[in-house]
Design a protein around this motif. Structure first.
Motif, mmCIF file in Angstrom:
data_model
loop_
_atom_site.group_PDB
_atom_site.id
_atom_site.type_symbol
_atom_site.label_atom_id
_atom_site.label_comp_id
_atom_site.label_asym_id
_atom_site.label_seq_id
_atom_site.Cartn_x
_atom_site.Cartn_y
_atom_site.Cartn_z
ATOM 1 N N ASP A 1 85.525 15.835 -86.178
ATOM 2 C CA ASP A 1 85.451 14.903 -85.470
ATOM 3 C C ASP A 1 86.025 13.348 -86.520
ATOM 4 O OD1 ASP A 1 83.969 12.377 -84.021
ATOM 5 O OD2 ASP A 1 82.116 13.728 -83.469
ATOM 6 N N TYR A 2 86.901 12.935 -85.791
ATOM 7 C CA TYR A 2 87.546 11.919 -86.440
ATOM 8 C C TYR A 2 86.903 10.511 -85.829
ATOM 9 C CZ TYR A 2 90.883 14.313 -88.494
ATOM 10 O OH TYR A 2 91.429 15.621 -90.188
ATOM 11 N N PRO B 1 90.846 7.751 -75.992
ATOM 12 C CA PRO B 1 91.310 6.497 -74.225
ATOM 13 C C PRO B 1 90.615 6.943 -73.156
ATOM 14 C CG PRO B 1 92.713 8.479 -75.151
ATOM 15 C CD PRO B 1 91.958 8.622 -76.177
ATOM 16 N N GLN B 2 90.071 8.430 -73.341
ATOM 17 C CA GLN B 2 89.103 8.667 -71.379
ATOM 18 C C GLN B 2 88.060 9.632 -72.440
ATOM 19 O OE1 GLN B 2 91.180 10.903 -68.720
ATOM 20 N NE2 GLN B 2 92.671 9.747 -69.113
ATOM 21 N N GLY B 3 87.208 9.384 -72.522
ATOM 22 C CA GLY B 3 86.085 10.684 -72.088
ATOM 23 C C GLY B 3 85.055 10.015 -73.209
ATOM 24 N N ASP B 4 84.259 11.089 -73.829
ATOM 25 C CA ASP B 4 83.510 10.483 -76.022
ATOM 26 C C ASP B 4 83.590 11.868 -76.484
ATOM 27 O OD1 ASP B 4 82.321 12.607 -74.389
ATOM 28 O OD2 ASP B 4 80.556 12.011 -74.179
ATOM 29 N N ASN B 5 85.220 12.521 -76.529
ATOM 30 C CA ASN B 5 85.179 13.243 -77.158
ATOM 31 C C ASN B 5 86.559 12.607 -78.241
ATOM 32 O OD1 ASN B 5 85.906 16.241 -78.802
ATOM 33 N ND2 ASN B 5 87.505 16.680 -76.988
ATOM 34 N N THR B 6 85.849 12.851 -79.437
ATOM 35 C CA THR B 6 86.137 12.612 -80.263
ATOM 36 C C THR B 6 87.374 13.412 -81.611
ATOM 37 O OG1 THR B 6 84.616 12.303 -81.724
ATOM 38 C CG2 THR B 6 85.451 10.553 -81.109
ATOM 39 N N VAL B 7 86.578 14.458 -81.238
ATOM 40 C CA VAL B 7 87.444 16.163 -81.931
ATOM 41 C C VAL B 7 88.663 16.292 -81.927
ATOM 42 C CG1 VAL B 7 87.291 18.436 -82.230
ATOM 43 C CG2 VAL B 7 84.974 17.100 -82.048
ATOM 44 N N ARG B 8 89.479 16.020 -82.890
ATOM 45 C CA ARG B 8 90.867 16.179 -82.956
ATOM 46 C C ARG B 8 91.417 16.878 -84.190
ATOM 47 N NH1 ARG B 8 90.226 13.717 -79.203
ATOM 48 N NH2 ARG B 8 90.969 11.689 -78.332
ATOM 49 N N GLN B 9 92.313 17.972 -83.958
ATOM 50 C CA GLN B 9 93.199 18.582 -84.742
ATOM 51 C C GLN B 9 94.453 17.798 -85.652
ATOM 52 O OE1 GLN B 9 91.979 22.522 -85.024
ATOM 53 N NE2 GLN B 9 94.148 22.407 -87.016
ATOM 54 N N ALA C 1 96.439 15.453 -80.295
ATOM 55 C CA ALA C 1 95.689 13.952 -79.367
ATOM 56 C C ALA C 1 95.733 12.969 -81.198
ATOM 57 C CB ALA C 1 94.677 14.276 -78.612
ATOM 58 N N PHE C 2 95.138 11.488 -80.156
ATOM 59 C CA PHE C 2 95.056 10.550 -80.818
ATOM 60 C C PHE C 2 93.671 10.072 -80.298
ATOM 61 C CE2 PHE C 2 98.953 11.683 -82.985
ATOM 62 C CZ PHE C 2 99.138 11.784 -83.879
ATOM 63 N N LEU C 3 93.147 9.336 -81.079
ATOM 64 C CA LEU C 3 92.173 8.397 -80.463
ATOM 65 C C LEU C 3 93.264 6.642 -80.823
ATOM 66 C CD1 LEU C 3 88.960 9.496 -82.751
ATOM 67 C CD2 LEU C 3 89.257 9.817 -80.366
ATOM 68 N N TYR C 4 92.152 5.891 -79.602
ATOM 69 C CA TYR C 4 92.939 4.596 -80.480
ATOM 70 C C TYR C 4 92.491 4.062 -81.337
ATOM 71 C CZ TYR C 4 93.209 -0.781 -79.425
ATOM 72 O OH TYR C 4 93.800 -1.434 -78.825
ATOM 73 N N ARG C 5 93.564 3.385 -82.123
ATOM 74 C CA ARG C 5 93.949 3.085 -83.610
ATOM 75 C C ARG C 5 93.354 4.251 -84.281
ATOM 76 N NH1 ARG C 5 91.666 -3.476 -82.716
ATOM 77 N NH2 ARG C 5 93.250 -4.393 -81.930
ATOM 78 N N MET C 6 93.683 4.913 -84.230
ATOM 79 C CA MET C 6 92.857 6.248 -85.666
ATOM 80 C C MET C 6 94.343 5.671 -87.024
ATOM 81 S SD MET C 6 93.049 10.150 -84.840
ATOM 82 C CE MET C 6 93.040 11.840 -85.770
#
Length: 103
Positions: free
Chosen positions: A4-5, A12-20, A45-50
């Motif tokens: 979880d990052y 960018p959409q939804g609430d999933n913040t888990v990324r590989q 995938a990336f989160l906004y400003r990750m």
């Protein structure tokens, strides 16, 4: 790795913040008597400003403002971390997007 990052950005959409994250590395490039550092990160995938928060956090580690324990604490948070340096967008380049095969 896969984790979880959410401490580094918002989805960018939804609430999933888990990324590989598959790759995260710095490479030096000598230029005109100086050294330019290039950071490469690959993920599913990336989160906004990750990426900007990741670079800023690593910059803070290099300056001695943060240590490994502080980074672990930041990454353990569920909400976006405050007080972490956010790298400026200048110089940030998206070089490639790949998608899994449809087969």
């Amino acid at each position: 790795g896969k984790r979880d990052y959410g401490a580094l950005g918002t989805p960018p959409q939804g609430d999933n913040t888990v990324r590989q994250v598959f790759r995260s590395e710095w490479a030096p490039h000598p230029e005109d008597g100086a050294v330019r550092l290039e950071y490469t990160i690959e993920a599913d995938a990336f989160l906004y400003r990750m990426v900007r928060r990741t670079v800023g956090m690593l910059y803070d580690v290099g300056r001695g403002k943060l240590d490994v324990r502080a980074v672990e604490q930041i990454l353990g948070r569920a909400e976006v971390a405050t007080g972490v340096t956010i790298a400026p967008p200048q110089g940030l380049v998206l070089t490639r997007v790949t998608y899994p095969d449809d087969e």
